[in-house]
Design an enzyme around this catalytic site. Structure first.
Site, PDB file in Angstrom:
ATOM      1  N   HIS A   1       0.854  -1.187   0.000  1.00  0.00           N
ATOM      2  CA  HIS A   1       0.000   0.000   0.000  1.00  0.00           C
ATOM      3  C   HIS A   1       0.892   1.239   0.000  1.00  0.00           C
ATOM      4  O   HIS A   1       1.676   1.446   0.924  1.00  0.00           O
ATOM      5  CB  HIS A   1      -0.891  -0.013   1.233  1.00  0.00           C
ATOM      6  CG  HIS A   1      -1.986   1.016   1.188  1.00  0.00           C
ATOM      7  ND1 HIS A   1      -3.051   0.924   0.335  1.00  0.00           N
ATOM      8  CD2 HIS A   1      -2.155   2.155   1.883  1.00  0.00           C
ATOM      9  CE1 HIS A   1      -3.847   1.955   0.513  1.00  0.00           C
ATOM     10  NE2 HIS A   1      -3.320   2.730   1.448  1.00  0.00           N
TER      11      HIS A   1
ATOM     12  N   ASP B   1       0.403   5.151  -0.187  1.00  0.00           N
ATOM     13  CA  ASP B   1      -0.458   6.323  -0.241  1.00  0.00           C
ATOM     14  C   ASP B   1       0.144   7.336  -1.202  1.00  0.00           C
ATOM     15  O   ASP B   1       1.308   7.731  -1.057  1.00  0.00           O
ATOM     16  CB  ASP B   1      -0.598   6.935   1.152  1.00  0.00           C
ATOM     17  CG  ASP B   1      -1.470   6.085   2.062  1.00  0.00           C
ATOM     18  OD1 ASP B   1      -2.463   5.525   1.574  1.00  0.00           O
ATOM     19  OD2 ASP B   1      -1.156   5.993   3.262  1.00  0.00           O
TER      20      ASP B   1
ATOM     21  N   ASP C   1      -8.333   0.956   1.766  1.00  0.00           N
ATOM     22  CA  ASP C   1      -8.087   1.923   2.839  1.00  0.00           C
ATOM     23  C   ASP C   1      -8.888   3.212   2.719  1.00  0.00           C
ATOM     24  O   ASP C   1      -8.549   4.201   3.331  1.00  0.00           O
ATOM     25  CB  ASP C   1      -6.589   2.259   2.892  1.00  0.00           C
ATOM     26  CG  ASP C   1      -6.205   3.056   4.133  1.00  0.00           C
ATOM     27  OD1 ASP C   1      -6.800   2.811   5.196  1.00  0.00           O
ATOM     28  OD2 ASP C   1      -5.330   3.928   4.041  1.00  0.00           O
TER      29      ASP C   1
ATOM     30  N   HIS D   1      -7.233   9.045  -1.252  1.00  0.00           N
ATOM     31  CA  HIS D   1      -7.952   8.964   0.017  1.00  0.00           C
ATOM     32  C   HIS D   1      -7.220   9.556   1.215  1.00  0.00           C
ATOM     33  O   HIS D   1      -7.722   9.423   2.349  1.00  0.00           O
ATOM     34  CB  HIS D   1      -8.370   7.514   0.305  1.00  0.00           C
ATOM     35  CG  HIS D   1      -7.234   6.563   0.507  1.00  0.00           C
ATOM     36  ND1 HIS D   1      -6.885   5.627  -0.434  1.00  0.00           N
ATOM     37  CD2 HIS D   1      -6.376   6.381   1.538  1.00  0.00           C
ATOM     38  CE1 HIS D   1      -5.873   4.911   0.011  1.00  0.00           C
ATOM     39  NE2 HIS D   1      -5.548   5.347   1.209  1.00  0.00           N
TER      40      HIS D   1
END
Length: 1021
Positions: free
Chosen positions: A262, A264, A374, A579
């Site tokens: 993951h 971001d 997420d 997000h």
């Protein structure tokens, strides 16, 4: 027995940590290290390679916040190491064990080829397996000294979140740069012990398997020579082999592991750093794939692939090769992993379109699922949008964070507002950063809600948030857990394979209807209001630019539709819907840059729209309406005077407007009372609305003072930028002492009263309450200079309506939520999201609250002493969290919200578009017909554009907006040769029906989205 178990556990733990782990690297020689501190922002490899380096010693501080230090490391493999597994081992001074939020580095050969990254849990770079001995090693290491924003566990604000305030004190101390021999037997022993110890701990006290493992570990410690760990490691492993070989039960739960990292796209680091994070993680992943043939890595976010393609072509080539081998699985089919609530409907459609197209174009792969582990809740239009983009499954795990109610399913069918269902899975391991620990394996089995119906779940494994990804240690754990008694079985496989198996074994999985509401992170609907406003306005300016560019392309000879510019601007907006950007949960640097990007996007889109309108030819002033609804309203002339105009949907009309006899009843201003014959608005001395009387229905709208500005204390228990906790309601101040209440406009077409207030720590609010001729809508044009800390400002409208539910606009429709709190599920929705409007109503009468940039709100109800019910809609206007951005929301905010008395859902939809798409006044020679016009109640056009394949076809996306069935016809402002119903990617699904009159028949079920591709007939142009 308890004492014996404790003795063995403590024995194994001490020997493992103090003797075995330190022996993993059997011999080392240090690198010779030199350093060069790059000035300012990161530099290309060629510039770093040509720089002047200076000697650098271990245990020396390095790395100012957000800085880049290049290290040159030279060394030679000793000749006597021939035949051994040799690696470089680098410790930059890592802190803790979270790879993505501290120092990390990418190691290059001197020719610029990226080799592999190093981080706290992945400190090695392969040199030779086996080494030949005598190899000369020469590395250039690009080390990023990113600060650990989480160092204080979000306990307080930090200036480290922006390069402008972070200072220049070195953050790290370089600890190690060695060439080392990996003792493979010791390394494997370490992993054997990890897996067995963790399995033992999580087995029940009375399970024989636990005691079998415990005694095997005790015997293994007896077999270990503490003076010769390397020499005895193989014998110890033989002692453990039988317990590692015992197969799992036939009924054991199966976990499908898929490698994951993951990353971001921005969060506790800026976008520029994410570009480097992708190169580091993807280098590690492709390196791991070369070592493990059974490794499969799932990776989403087409934007990150594009960054690597453009900035790290060698890493990009390795990704392409891994995709061909089947070890790299593009997933998700979105441009970024966007927020699940805040992007508009068309924006989510474009997320899917741009993501899916990227993977088709570059890998020949059409992704089958939406991968959003997420995001902070998921809107109820997602199932339909996902299916229209060609997806078969949906994955997330964030709902496991619910504060109040445990979500009842892990494998289920998710049904959206239109009735579309998509097969959905929440990994019961409750993380997207799994590492196959004993705790995780135990939790996955205990958690799994579908026992007896399904027998498998998915586990994304690898370090994440800031990247890092899977490691060889995690892969070794997976191999040991593939078929091990007492543990679920682990198989590493493509997520498509998991979903196919899960659906096949459980086709009648339970159904969840409506939104996936996250009972946490509710403040993300409000935090960083300027970022949210930038998104909202960008979405509407993109719609405007596409519509008028299409109009010009059809009617203006020589005009060229700006495909490339619109594509680039859409991708910029889509990126900032990530997000942790759009929700407002990133560091100051991210939001500072986001505001600048939105300003740039607005300027470019304004220029594109102006060019399209100008291409239609100069002439008299006309009014252009981008809304899908015809409008009759007051606009301002270029000189600033009000004018009343009537404009068709998606069309234009002369600014001159109708004759005087056709003008609506004028507005009157008497003291603090505004009246236009439709509604009468009375402003109290304290600046609130003391009355809103609907003259059409002869009823008072308000039950208590309206537009009540209430300042609440807002300090959540955790996660300042993310959360608003229920206790915020308990302490507040009503702003009831205005500095002035002044009439500022008296015109037959417009009446306005201005209220100014000062409060708190130097904050001010100026609101202009405006009523225009011909419209019951009351606007509150708001200018806030905000200097509060840990506060939230709300604007409340207590309405004399007994509403059993509220309706809030979401993507391509609306959702109803109960206004009562009968259950814990309803009580948990004390703050919810919506888009352009919220509607409350009782049979025969409704009221809407409309906005142009805010998303968070709450709806509550009380019973009055007279027996009536008051339903209150309170918009969340602005917050003031201090972590991770200590200056979040400080400064100037300008926005408008409105009260619409006597509103139906249809009225709310139309006025929501009107407030967000102001009429445009410009010179134009003529009045080209609207590109499309629609007849039929409830049929709403969301987008009009030229087809992405540059064929010249016109693409129209529309939807049913009332929540009922709709039948109507779409007519074109150009000769129509044919029409196709398509998916979101504009690929034909079936022919559309075209009547004898040339109109396209439109038949929609409630909230159905329909994309039409319209072929133009050949003309002389």
């Amino acid at each position: 027995m308890h004492d014996e178990r404790r003795r063995i556990e403590e024995r194994v733990e001490r020997v493992h940590n103090q003797r075995i782990k330190p022996a993993i690297y059997a011999a080392t020689v240090p690198f010779e290290v030199e350093a060069w501190q790059a000035p300012g922002e990161p530099v290309p490899f060629a510039e770093a390679a040509a720089a002047a380096y200076e000697p650098f010693a271990m245990d020396t501080p390095w790395g100012p916040p957000w800085g880049t230090t290049w290290f040159r490391m030279r060394g030679q493999v000793p000749a006597e190491w021939a035949g051994k597994r040799v690696e470089a081992v680098i410790d930059l001074g890592f802190v803790g064990d979270w790879p993505g939020s501290q120092a990390e580095a990418l190691v290059h050969r001197t020719d610029g080829t990226p080799l592999k990254a190093v981080n706290p849990l992945n400190q090695y770079v392969p040199i030779g397996n086996p080494a030949t001995g005598g190899e000369s090693i020469d590395y250039l290491v690009e080390a990023a000294s990113n600060p650990d924003i989480l160092a204080n566990d979000f306990a307080g604000p930090t200036p480290l979140g922006d390069v402008l305030t972070a200072g220049d004190r070195p953050l790290y101390t370089f600890r190690r740069a060695d060439i080392a021999v990996l003792d493979e037997q010791v390394w494997h022993l370490d992993l054997d012990l990890q897996v067995l110890r963790e399995l033992m701990v999580h087995l029940g006290e009375h399970e024989p398997r636990r005691h079998e493992i415990m005694h095997a570990l005790d015997r293994a410690m007896d077999a270990l020579d503490l003076d010769d760990i390397s020499g005895s490691a193989a014998a110890v492993r033989e002692v453990l082999a039988p317990v590692l070989a015992r197969p799992a039960h036939a009924s054991a739960h199966t976990i499908s592991g898929v490698g994951h990292a993951h990353i971001d796209s921005a969060w506790l680091w800026p976008i520029r750093e994410t570009k480097r994070k992708t190169s580091r993680t993807f280098s590690n992943v492709t390196s791991l794939a070369e070592e493990y043939d059974d490794f499969i890595f799932a990776c989403s976010q087409a934007q990150q692939y594009e960054w690597v393609r453009d900035n790290y072509p060698q890493v990009w080539a390795r990704i392409q090769e891994s995709v061909k081998k089947g070890q790299w699985a593009p997933v998700g089919g979105m441009w970024v992993e966007s927020d699940g609530n805040l992007p508009g409907g068309e924006a989510i459609a474009r997320q899917l379109v741009h993501g899916k197209r990227f993977f088709i174009e570059h890998f020949g792969i059409e992704t089958k699922g939406v991968w959003l582990p997420d995001s902070f809740g998921y809107n109820a239009a997602y199932p339909q949008l996902a299916k229209l983009a060609g997806n078969e499954w949906f994955l997330t795990q964030k709902i496991s964070w619910n504060q109040t109610n445990k979500f009842p399913h892990h494998t289920f069918w998710w049904e959206g507002i239109d009735g579309t269902r998509i097969f959905t899975h929440f990994p019961p391991v409750d993380t997207y950063n799994a590492r196959f620990s004993g705790e995780e394996m135990d939790r996955a089995v205990r958690n799994y809600a579908e026992k007896g119906g399904g027998s498998r779940s998915l586990a994304p494994f690898g370090w994440g948030d800031g990247g890092g990804g899977p490691t060889r240690e995690i892969m070794e754990r997976a191999r040991r857990l593939a078929d091990l008694e007492g543990s679920p079985k682990v198989v590493v496989e493509h997520p498509d394979a998991f979903f196919a198996k899960a659906r096949a074994e459980y086709p009648d999985a339970p159904v969840w209807v409506g939104e996936l509401y996250l009972e946490l992170h509710r403040a993300t609907y409000t935090t960083q209001a300027r970022t949210k406003q930038g998104n909202r306005r960008s979405e509407h300016k993109l719609r405007e630019a596409e519509l008028w560019a299409t109009t010009a392309a059809l009617h203006a000879p020589g005009y060229a539709y700006p495909y490339d510019k619109l594509d680039r601007l859409w991708k910029t907006v889509l990126l900032h819907q990530f997000h942790d950007i759009l929700p407002g949960s990133s560091i100051a640097w991210v939001h500072r840059e986001a505001e600048a990007e939105y300003a740039r996007v607005a300027g470019e889109l304004e220029a594109l729209t102006a060019q399209a309108v100008a291409a239609l030819g100069g002439g008299d002033a006309r009014v252009f309406n981008t809304s899908p609804y015809a409008r009759a309203e007051v606009v301002r002339t270029p000189e600033g005077a009000p004018a009343y105009v009537e404009v068709p949907a998606s069309g234009s009309a002369p600014l001159a407007g109708p004759a005087a006899a056709e003008l609506p009843q004028p507005v009157t201003v008497a003291g603090r009372i505004l009246d236009n014959g439709l509604v009468r608005v009375q402003v109290a001395e304290d600046g609130t609305l003391s009355s809103v009387y609907d003259l059409r229905s002869s009823r008072e709208v308000l039950a208590d003072p309206g537009n009540l500005l209430r300042l609440h204390t807002d300090l959540p228990n955790y996660w300042d930028a993310w959360d608003i906790d229920k206790h915020y309601k308990n302490r507040y101040t009503d702003l009831l002492e205005p500095d002035a209440v002044t009439v500022v406009e008296e015109d037959p077409l417009v009446g306005a009263i201005r209220v100014t207030r000062s409060f708190g720590k130097g904050s001010t609010i100026t609101q202009t309450i405006t009523l225009r001729a011909g419209s019951p809508r009351i606007d509150f044009e708001t200018d806030i200079d905000w200097h509060e800390a840990e506060k939230i400002l709300k604007a409340a409208f207590p309405v004399d309506v007994r509403a059993p539910h509220s309706s809030a606009e979401i993507q391509f429709g609306h959702i109803q939520r109960p206004t009562h709190t009968n259950t814990s599920w309803e009580a948990a929705r004390f703050e919810v999201s919506g888009h352009r409007w919220v509607h409350i109503g009782e049979p025969g009468y409704g009221v809407a609250v409309i906005n142009d940039s805010t998303y968070g709100h709450d709806v509550s109800r009380t019973v009055r002493e007279d027996g009536g019910t008051t339903t209150t809609v309170a918009l969340s206007l602005v917050r003031a969290p201090r972590v991770p951005d200590p200056e979040a929301d400080q400064g100037r905010h300008r926005f408008t919200y409105a009260l619409l008395p006597g509103a139906s859902i249809e009225d709310a939809v139309a006025e929501g578009y009107a407030l967000n798409l102001p009429l445009r006044v410009a010179d134009a020679a003529g009045a080209p017909e609207p590109v499309v016009s629609v007849a039929g109640d409830g049929i709403t056009v969301e987008a009009v554009k030229l087809a992405d394949d540059e064929s010249g076809d016109v693409v129209v996306r529309l939807y049913e907006s009332r929540g009922g069935r709709a039948t109507g016809a779409l007519r074109t402002g150009f000769p129509l040769a044919g029409a196709q119903i398509t998916d979101l990617l504009e690929r034909p699904l079936e022919p559309a029906t075209v009547g004898a009159d040339g109109a396209v028949d439109v038949v929609l079920r409630p909230f159905q989205i329909l994309t039409l591709r319209l072929e133009r007939a050949a003309t002389g142009r």
